[in-house]
Motif scaffolding. Structure first.
Motif, short mmCIF file in Angstrom:
data_model
loop_
_atom_site.label_atom_id
_atom_site.label_comp_id
_atom_site.label_asym_id
_atom_site.label_seq_id
_atom_site.Cartn_x
_atom_site.Cartn_y
_atom_site.Cartn_z
N TYR A 1 0.78 -1.23 0.00
CA TYR A 1 0.00 0.00 0.00
C TYR A 1 0.82 1.29 0.00
O TYR A 1 0.26 2.36 -0.22
CB TYR A 1 -0.94 0.00 1.21
N LEU A 2 2.13 1.21 0.25
CA LEU A 2 2.92 2.44 0.34
C LEU A 2 4.00 2.57 -0.72
O LEU A 2 4.23 3.67 -1.24
CB LEU A 2 3.59 2.55 1.72
N LEU A 3 4.67 1.50 -1.04
CA LEU A 3 5.95 1.59 -1.74
C LEU A 3 5.89 1.20 -3.22
O LEU A 3 6.92 1.13 -3.88
CB LEU A 3 6.99 0.71 -1.02
N ALA B 1 8.55 0.57 -8.42
CA ALA B 1 8.46 0.60 -9.88
C ALA B 1 9.52 1.52 -10.48
O ALA B 1 10.11 1.21 -11.52
CB ALA B 1 7.06 1.05 -10.30
N ALA B 2 9.78 2.64 -9.83
CA ALA B 2 10.75 3.61 -10.36
C ALA B 2 12.20 3.20 -10.11
O ALA B 2 13.08 3.50 -10.91
CB ALA B 2 10.49 4.99 -9.74
N LEU C 1 17.24 -2.00 -6.68
CA LEU C 1 16.76 -2.47 -5.38
C LEU C 1 16.77 -3.99 -5.30
O LEU C 1 16.53 -4.68 -6.29
CB LEU C 1 15.32 -1.99 -5.13
N ARG C 2 17.05 -4.48 -4.12
CA ARG C 2 16.78 -5.88 -3.77
C ARG C 2 15.82 -5.85 -2.59
O ARG C 2 16.10 -5.21 -1.58
CB ARG C 2 18.06 -6.64 -3.42
N LEU C 3 14.70 -6.52 -2.71
CA LEU C 3 13.62 -6.41 -1.73
C LEU C 3 13.64 -7.61 -0.79
O LEU C 3 13.80 -8.75 -1.21
CB LEU C 3 12.26 -6.33 -2.45
N GLY D 1 14.53 10.04 -0.03
CA GLY D 1 13.86 11.20 -0.60
C GLY D 1 12.76 10.81 -1.57
O GLY D 1 11.68 11.43 -1.59
N ALA D 2 13.00 9.77 -2.37
CA ALA D 2 11.96 9.29 -3.29
C ALA D 2 10.77 8.74 -2.53
O ALA D 2 9.62 8.93 -2.95
CB ALA D 2 12.56 8.22 -4.20
#
Length: 280
Positions: free
Chosen positions: A103-105, A110-111, A116-118, A270-271
Motif C-alpha cells: 500500500y505504500l511503496l 516501480a521507479a 533495489l533488492r527487496l 527522498g523518493a
C-alpha cells in the motif's frame, strides 16, 4: 594480531548462523570455518555466538563485528568500483513488511526496481537488518523512534474500521471506539501486534472474534464475504466502506537507515518521502 582475512568468512557465517551452509558458500570445510571464527573470537577476547537449543545466535559483540565486516566489504567494493570504473554498485537492500509493500511503496519500487533488492521482514526483523547492515533502508511502523538509527517520517494514517456497504455503521463518517460495541471483528491471531493492540484499545467494549486471519488482504476478503468488520491501517485501500476511528492513535510509517552520508540511501529515502501518499 587481528585476523583481518577471516572477517569475510565471519560475515557469511553471521548471515546464515549455520556452519554447514556458510562453509558451502565459502567453498571451505566446516573445520576450517570453525577455526576462522574461533581465531576472531580469541582476537576480540569475547564469544561471538552462542547456542540456544538447536540454533546459533550472535552475541552483542558478534553482531557488532558482523556489522563492521559488512561495512568493510561494502566500502572496499565501492572503492574498487570507483578506482577501476568496472564494478557496478551493489543494489540497495530494502526491508519492509507486507503492508508497506502493498500500500505504500509500489511507486517507489516501480521507479527504482533496477537498483533495489527487496526483503520482506517483520518490524523487529527490519530493524535488525538495518542495524547489522543486511539492509540499507527499512520501512516500518514505529511506536518509539530508536536513537541509534536515522528515522524519517513518511506518513501517519488513522486506524479505520472497514465494513460492507450494507453494514449498520456504513453511513457514518467517523467512529469512536465505543461505536464498535457489539461488533463481530475479523482480527489477526494472537499474539500478532495488531491483535494485542486491539484487545488493549477495545477494553471495556463488547466485541467478538468473527474469524482470525493473517494479513490485510485476507481480512478484507472476509469483510467482503460478510463475515464481520475489520480494523486496518488507513493506508490500506479497499472497495469497502472505510471509517476513521478518531480516538485511536495514528499509525506512523518511517524510513529507517544507518548511513546518512550515503547519497544513494539519501536519494531512495527522498523518493519515498515524495511518493508515499500522505492521506488516502
Amino acid at each position: 594480531m587481528f585476523p583481518v582475512e577471516s572477517l569475510s568468512a565471519f560475515r557469511v557465517f553471521a548471515d546464515h548462523l549455520n556452519f554447514t551452509r556458510a562453509a558451502e558458500e565459502l567453498h571451505i570445510s566446516q573445520p576450517a570455518l570453525h577455526v576462522k571464527v574461533r581465531k576472531l573470537a580469541e582476537a576480540v577476547g569475547r564469544p561471538l555466538y552462542l547456542r540456544t537449543g538447536n540454533h546459533l545466535v550472535l552475541t552483542a559483540d558478534g553482531e557488532r563485528l558482523a556489522r563492521f565486516a559488512r561495512d568493510r566489504e561494502r566500502q572496499l567494493t565501492e572503492f574498487l568500483g570507483e578506482l577501476t570504473g568496472t564494478h557496478a554498485a551493489e543494489p540497495l537492500v530494502l526491508a519492509a513488511g507486507q503492508g508497506a509493500y502493498l500500500y505504500l511503496l509500489g511507486d517507489v519500487i516501480a521507479a527504482e526496481r533496477q537498483d533495489l533488492r527487496l526483503v520482506t521482514a517483520s518490524r523487529p526483523e527490519t530493524l535488525a537488518r538495518v542495524r547489522d547492515g543486511r539492509a540499507h533502508v527499512g520501512v516500518a511502523v514505529l511506536d518509539a523512534v530508536p536513537t541509534d538509527l536515522e528515522c524519517v517520517l513518511l506518513a501517519a494514517y488513522p486506524q479505520t474500521l472497514v465494513v460492507r456497504a450494507d453494514h449498520r455503521l456504513a453511513r457514518r463518517r467517523r467512529l469512536r471506539v465505543r461505536d464498535l460495541d457489539g461488533l463481530e471483528l475479523i482480527v489477526p491471531p494472537a499474539p500478532r501486534p495488531l491483535r494485542v493492540l486491539l484487545e488493549r484499545w477495545l477494553h471495556g467494549v463488547d466485541w467478538r472474534v468473527a474469524v482470525e486471519a493473517e494479513g490485510w488482504p485476507l481480512l478484507l476478503h472476509f469483510v467482503g464475504l460478510g463475515v464481520g468488520a475489520a480494523v486496518v491501517n488507513g493506508c490500506v485501500r479497499t472497495k469497502h466502506v472505510q471509517l476513521p476511528i478518531v480516538d485511536l492513535p495514528d499509525v506512523p510509517y518511517y524510513a529507517i537507515h544507518r548511513r546518512p552520508d550515503d547519497p544513494r540511501v539519501a536519494r531512495l529515502v527522498g523518493a519515498m518521502v515524495a511518493a508515499v501518499p500522505q492521506t488516502t
